[in-house]
Design a protein around this motif. Structure first.
Motif, PDB file in Angstrom:
ATOM      1  N   GLU A  50      65.515  22.206  60.690  1.00 47.20           N
ATOM      2  CA  GLU A  50      64.092  22.534  60.821  1.00 47.20           C
ATOM      3  C   GLU A  50      63.915  24.018  61.160  1.00 47.20           C
ATOM      4  O   GLU A  50      63.039  24.684  60.609  1.00 47.20           O
ATOM      5  CB  GLU A  50      63.440  21.684  61.917  1.00 47.20           C
ATOM      6  CG  GLU A  50      63.068  20.300  61.467  1.00 47.20           C
ATOM      7  CD  GLU A  50      61.936  20.310  60.461  1.00 47.20           C
ATOM      8  OE1 GLU A  50      60.960  21.059  60.637  1.00 47.20           O
ATOM      9  OE2 GLU A  50      62.040  19.556  59.494  1.00 47.20           O
ATOM     10  N   LEU A  51      64.745  24.523  62.070  1.00 48.44           N
ATOM     11  CA  LEU A  51      64.669  25.940  62.445  1.00 48.44           C
ATOM     12  C   LEU A  51      64.986  26.832  61.250  1.00 48.44           C
ATOM     13  O   LEU A  51      64.326  27.846  61.029  1.00 48.44           O
ATOM     14  CB  LEU A  51      65.624  26.235  63.597  1.00 48.44           C
ATOM     15  CG  LEU A  51      65.664  27.686  64.059  1.00 48.44           C
ATOM     16  CD1 LEU A  51      64.300  28.117  64.575  1.00 48.44           C
ATOM     17  CD2 LEU A  51      66.726  27.873  65.114  1.00 48.44           C
ATOM     18  N   LYS A  52      65.992  26.450  60.461  1.00 48.00           N
ATOM     19  CA  LYS A  52      66.341  27.212  59.264  1.00 48.00           C
ATOM     20  C   LYS A  52      65.141  27.300  58.327  1.00 48.00           C
ATOM     21  O   LYS A  52      64.825  28.379  57.819  1.00 48.00           O
ATOM     22  CB  LYS A  52      67.511  26.547  58.544  1.00 48.00           C
ATOM     23  CG  LYS A  52      67.842  27.204  57.214  1.00 48.00           C
ATOM     24  CD  LYS A  52      68.554  26.293  56.260  1.00 48.00           C
ATOM     25  CE  LYS A  52      67.893  25.009  55.979  1.00 48.00           C
ATOM     26  NZ  LYS A  52      67.145  24.856  54.753  1.00 48.00           N
ATOM     27  N   ASP A  53      64.468  26.183  58.111  1.00 50.39           N
ATOM     28  CA  ASP A  53      63.284  26.200  57.246  1.00 50.39           C
ATOM     29  C   ASP A  53      62.197  27.102  57.809  1.00 50.39           C
ATOM     30  O   ASP A  53      61.547  27.844  57.083  1.00 50.39           O
ATOM     31  CB  ASP A  53      62.726  24.790  57.066  1.00 50.39           C
ATOM     32  CG  ASP A  53      63.506  23.993  56.050  1.00 50.39           C
ATOM     33  OD1 ASP A  53      64.398  24.564  55.398  1.00 50.39           O
ATOM     34  OD2 ASP A  53      63.216  22.798  55.916  1.00 50.39           O
ATOM     35  N   LYS A  54      61.989  27.041  59.108  1.00 49.50           N
ATOM     36  CA  LYS A  54      60.944  27.838  59.744  1.00 49.50           C
ATOM     37  C   LYS A  54      61.258  29.338  59.635  1.00 49.50           C
ATOM     38  O   LYS A  54      60.390  30.136  59.308  1.00 49.50           O
ATOM     39  CB  LYS A  54      60.799  27.421  61.209  1.00 49.50           C
ATOM     40  CG  LYS A  54      59.751  28.171  61.970  1.00 49.50           C
ATOM     41  CD  LYS A  54      58.378  27.865  61.464  1.00 49.50           C
ATOM     42  CE  LYS A  54      57.348  28.550  62.328  1.00 49.50           C
ATOM     43  NZ  LYS A  54      56.033  28.482  61.756  1.00 49.50           N
ATOM     44  N   LEU A  55      62.508  29.699  59.874  1.00 48.17           N
ATOM     45  CA  LEU A  55      62.882  31.108  59.847  1.00 48.17           C
ATOM     46  C   LEU A  55      62.924  31.686  58.436  1.00 48.17           C
ATOM     47  O   LEU A  55      62.717  32.886  58.255  1.00 48.17           O
ATOM     48  CB  LEU A  55      64.241  31.300  60.521  1.00 48.17           C
ATOM     49  CG  LEU A  55      64.273  31.038  62.022  1.00 48.17           C
ATOM     50  CD1 LEU A  55      65.695  31.176  62.548  1.00 48.17           C
ATOM     51  CD2 LEU A  55      63.339  31.958  62.769  1.00 48.17           C
ATOM     52  N   HIS A  56      63.170  30.866  57.457  1.00 44.66           N
ATOM     53  CA  HIS A  56      63.248  31.347  56.082  1.00 44.66           C
ATOM     54  C   HIS A  56      61.938  31.182  55.330  1.00 44.66           C
ATOM     55  O   HIS A  56      61.922  31.115  54.107  1.00 44.66           O
ATOM     56  CB  HIS A  56      64.383  30.644  55.334  1.00 44.66           C
ATOM     57  CG  HIS A  56      65.736  31.090  55.779  1.00 44.66           C
ATOM     58  ND1 HIS A  56      66.273  32.293  55.396  1.00 44.66           N
ATOM     59  CD2 HIS A  56      66.639  30.526  56.601  1.00 44.66           C
ATOM     60  CE1 HIS A  56      67.455  32.439  55.945  1.00 44.66           C
ATOM     61  NE2 HIS A  56      67.696  31.377  56.691  1.00 44.66           N
TER      62      HIS A  56
END
Length: 61
Positions: A45-51
């Motif tokens: 989820e964090l990866k999606d948010k940051l990208h």
């Protein structure tokens, strides 16, 4: 219930939970499984948010 299902369908959350579940199955006890599953799903989820996902992640809006 419809809101929960709609929320899970956003931003590949079902696949994130699935990946966490797969990692959890490979764990040797329940605590490790829960921690690994939550960690993997949260990291994706964090990866999606940051990208630059669609902005509906768990971390901020």
């Amino acid at each position: 219930m419809k809101k929960i299902i709609a929320w899970l369908k956003e931003s590949h959350r079902l696949s994130h939970i699935g990946c966490g579940f797969i990692i959890g199955i490979l764990s040797d006890d329940n605590y490790c499984a829960a921690l690994a599953g939550f960690g993997v799903a949260s990291a994706l989820e964090l990866k999606d948010k940051l990208h630059g996902s669609n902005g509906t992640g768990l971390i901020g809006r």
